[in-house]
Design an enzyme around this catalytic site. Sequence first.
Site, PDB file in Angstrom:
ATOM      1  N   CYS A 119       1.022  -1.292   0.044  1.00  0.00           N
ATOM      2  CA  CYS A 119      -0.073  -0.092  -0.122  1.00  0.00           C
ATOM      3  C   CYS A 119       0.899   1.321  -0.142  1.00  0.00           C
ATOM      4  CB  CYS A 119      -0.910  -0.066   1.135  1.00  0.00           C
ATOM      5  SG  CYS A 119      -2.223  -1.382   1.158  1.00  0.00           S
ATOM      6  N   HIS A 261      -3.165   7.317   2.347  1.00  0.00           N
ATOM      7  CA  HIS A 261      -3.443   5.832   1.991  1.00  0.00           C
ATOM      8  C   HIS A 261      -4.990   5.423   2.628  1.00  0.00           C
ATOM      9  CE1 HIS A 261      -3.841   1.616   0.952  1.00  0.00           C
ATOM     10  NE2 HIS A 261      -3.715   1.227   2.512  1.00  0.00           N
ATOM     11  N   ASN A 291     -10.019  -0.337   0.375  1.00  0.00           N
ATOM     12  CA  ASN A 291      -8.589  -0.333   0.352  1.00  0.00           C
ATOM     13  C   ASN A 291      -8.197  -0.743  -0.903  1.00  0.00           C
ATOM     14  OD1 ASN A 291      -5.904  -0.374   0.559  1.00  0.00           O
ATOM     15  ND2 ASN A 291      -5.864  -1.284   2.521  1.00  0.00           N
TER      16      ASN A 291
HETATM   17  N1  ACO Z   1     -17.859  -8.309  10.651  1.00  0.00           N
HETATM   18  C1  ACO Z   1     -18.380  -8.550  12.027  1.00  0.00           C
HETATM   19  N2  ACO Z   1     -17.237  -8.580  12.906  1.00  0.00           N
HETATM   20  C2  ACO Z   1     -16.008  -8.687  12.710  1.00  0.00           C
HETATM   21  C3  ACO Z   1     -15.356  -8.630  11.214  1.00  0.00           C
HETATM   22  C4  ACO Z   1     -16.347  -8.251  10.380  1.00  0.00           C
HETATM   23  N3  ACO Z   1     -16.035  -7.882   9.251  1.00  0.00           N
HETATM   24  N4  ACO Z   1     -14.140  -8.582  11.312  1.00  0.00           N
HETATM   25  C5  ACO Z   1     -14.021  -8.850  12.729  1.00  0.00           C
HETATM   26  N5  ACO Z   1     -14.997  -9.211  13.428  1.00  0.00           N
HETATM   27  C6  ACO Z   1     -15.114  -9.052  14.821  1.00  0.00           C
HETATM   28  C7  ACO Z   1     -13.951 -10.056  15.569  1.00  0.00           C
HETATM   29  O1  ACO Z   1     -14.027 -11.309  15.286  1.00  0.00           O
HETATM   30  C8  ACO Z   1     -13.923  -9.611  16.692  1.00  0.00           C
HETATM   31  O2  ACO Z   1     -14.976 -10.621  17.650  1.00  0.00           O
HETATM   32  P1  ACO Z   1     -14.733 -10.877  18.953  1.00  0.00           P
HETATM   33  O3  ACO Z   1     -14.259  -9.787  20.030  1.00  0.00           O
HETATM   34  O4  ACO Z   1     -15.905 -11.928  19.200  1.00  0.00           O
HETATM   35  O5  ACO Z   1     -13.326 -11.824  18.756  1.00  0.00           O
HETATM   36  C9  ACO Z   1     -14.368  -8.275  16.751  1.00  0.00           C
HETATM   37  O6  ACO Z   1     -15.097  -8.158  15.507  1.00  0.00           O
HETATM   38  C10 ACO Z   1     -13.151  -7.139  16.920  1.00  0.00           C
HETATM   39  O7  ACO Z   1     -12.363  -7.543  16.210  1.00  0.00           O
HETATM   40  P2  ACO Z   1     -10.854  -6.617  16.078  1.00  0.00           P
HETATM   41  O8  ACO Z   1      -9.961  -7.390  14.771  1.00  0.00           O
HETATM   42  O9  ACO Z   1     -10.511  -6.511  17.267  1.00  0.00           O
HETATM   43  O10 ACO Z   1     -11.638  -5.490  15.217  1.00  0.00           O
HETATM   44  P3  ACO Z   1     -10.891  -4.007  15.212  1.00  0.00           P
HETATM   45  O11 ACO Z   1     -11.676  -2.731  15.751  1.00  0.00           O
HETATM   46  O12 ACO Z   1      -9.347  -4.075  15.352  1.00  0.00           O
HETATM   47  O13 ACO Z   1     -10.902  -3.794  13.605  1.00  0.00           O
HETATM   48  C11 ACO Z   1      -9.833  -3.912  11.701  1.00  0.00           C
HETATM   49  C12 ACO Z   1     -10.566  -4.661  12.553  1.00  0.00           C
HETATM   50  C13 ACO Z   1     -11.001  -2.991  10.881  1.00  0.00           C
HETATM   51  C14 ACO Z   1      -9.382  -4.725  10.470  1.00  0.00           C
HETATM   52  C15 ACO Z   1      -8.775  -2.763  12.092  1.00  0.00           C
HETATM   53  O14 ACO Z   1      -7.770  -3.470  12.954  1.00  0.00           O
HETATM   54  C16 ACO Z   1      -7.974  -2.016  11.020  1.00  0.00           C
HETATM   55  O15 ACO Z   1      -8.465  -1.391  10.211  1.00  0.00           O
HETATM   56  N6  ACO Z   1      -6.788  -2.503  10.859  1.00  0.00           N
HETATM   57  C17 ACO Z   1      -5.918  -1.791   9.922  1.00  0.00           C
HETATM   58  C18 ACO Z   1      -5.746  -2.450   8.648  1.00  0.00           C
HETATM   59  C19 ACO Z   1      -5.129  -2.085   7.552  1.00  0.00           C
HETATM   60  O16 ACO Z   1      -5.209  -1.045   7.329  1.00  0.00           O
HETATM   61  N7  ACO Z   1      -4.977  -3.021   6.632  1.00  0.00           N
HETATM   62  C20 ACO Z   1      -4.222  -2.648   5.153  1.00  0.00           C
HETATM   63  C21 ACO Z   1      -2.740  -2.137   5.427  1.00  0.00           C
HETATM   64  S1  ACO Z   1      -2.329  -1.705   3.601  1.00  0.00           S
HETATM   65  C22 ACO Z   1      -1.706  -2.955   2.883  1.00  0.00           C
HETATM   66  O17 ACO Z   1      -0.452  -2.925   2.852  1.00  0.00           O
HETATM   67  C23 ACO Z   1      -2.412  -3.923   2.357  1.00  0.00           C
END
Ligand code: ACO
Length: 338
Positions: A119, A261, A291
């Site tokens: 990214c 990004h 993304n």
């Molecule tokens: N729908 C519903 N529930 C979900 C989903 C979903 N799509 N995904 C995860 N959950 C649940 C999990 O299972 C968890 O449940 P639990 O508490 O019962 O275990 C709960 O939601 C919380 O999950 P977290 O992973 O802690 O959620 P978080 O608030 O951290 O959000 C997210 C997750 C959106 C992925 C966030 O961490 C994020 O945006 N991280 C950065 C990711 C990113 O930017 N990646 C790209 C980088 S660029 C590249 O190089 C490709």
Amino acid sequence: MIRNSQWDLGISFVGCGSAMPHKVITNDQLGQRVDTNDEWIKSRTGIGERRVIGENESLIELATEAAFDAIKMADWDVKTIDLIILATSTPEDLFGSAPKIQSNLGASNAVAFDLTAACSGFLFALVTASQYLGSGAMKRAVVIGADQLSKWVDWDDRKTCVLFGDGAGAVAIESSENESGLVGYDLKSDGSKGGCLNLSQSNIFLDLVQGVTHQKGEYLPIQMEGKEVYKFAVKEVPIILGELLDKYQINSECIDWLLLHQANQRILDAVASRFSIPSEKVLSNLRHYGNTSAATIPLMLDEAVRDQRIKSGDLIACSGFGAGLSWGAALFYWHGPH
Ligand code: ACO
């Protein structure tokens, strides 16, 4: 404008373009496949829908279209282009997709190659192209960010599949004796944390001849520790941008647009709040595209230039971050066509 003292020549941003696949997948549609819903996805990420390359479309076609739009805006003869860099982690050909784009464009005098930095790829490619232009070795470059992560997402993993989409964006930049569009930049890598986000090859070994195996060419779906990537982004992006602003003695109030990004609206908001940048100056189109990896920055730039939010002379603070881990920042003035 502040001149980048490292180079003999300045860089001018004179064109941009983008192209998106036709097929839209909404959050509700994803909810029919995995256990997720529109409310969760929107509140955690800001994403409402994404686009996915389907039949009769290809990443090379989208990248070509985005580049063509940028060249058209710049009003260049394609034969005057010296360099084409395609930032992508998902080439159609592992040997490189940029030469095919060069030939599609008819840019027969351009050298074309791929560059991979996930990214952060577009920013890394922009800085790479700028070295050629700033030194005077080349005059005109097209920098493309294009990715098709839909090929490599596990569409049954709700933690990752809701985040990504496909798309392409491009800029046309040229060396300039009078203007200095690219004020400064910084790029960083930390491979020790690379395990947070991978699209790695599978570990399958097949028999080749008696006593010798070889590794099958195959990749696993995207693996991500979302929380770790989130923490990394909200920590490192403000640091790298802050250092850049300090270096060039630019007050954050002078920033016209924050162009990050597009990974997660919460990351955008956290970085903006760190610099007290009001939300009207924070560019975001996550709601429509999610993304799109290396494409997000030029895609967002193109949208905001074409709807006339970004005007000639605006100062843009830009940062990309992602797998590697890799991250970078650049301060640049949008110029637009002459
Ligand atoms: N729908 C519903 N529930 C979900 C989903 C979903 N799509 N995904 C995860 N959950 C649940 C999990 O299972 C968890 O449940 P639990 O508490 O019962 O275990 C709960 O939601 C919380 O999950 P977290 O992973 O802690 O959620 P978080 O608030 O951290 O959000 C997210 C997750 C959106 C992925 C966030 O961490 C994020 O945006 N991280 C950065 C990711 C990113 O930017 N990646 C790209 C980088 S660029 C590249 O190089 C490709």
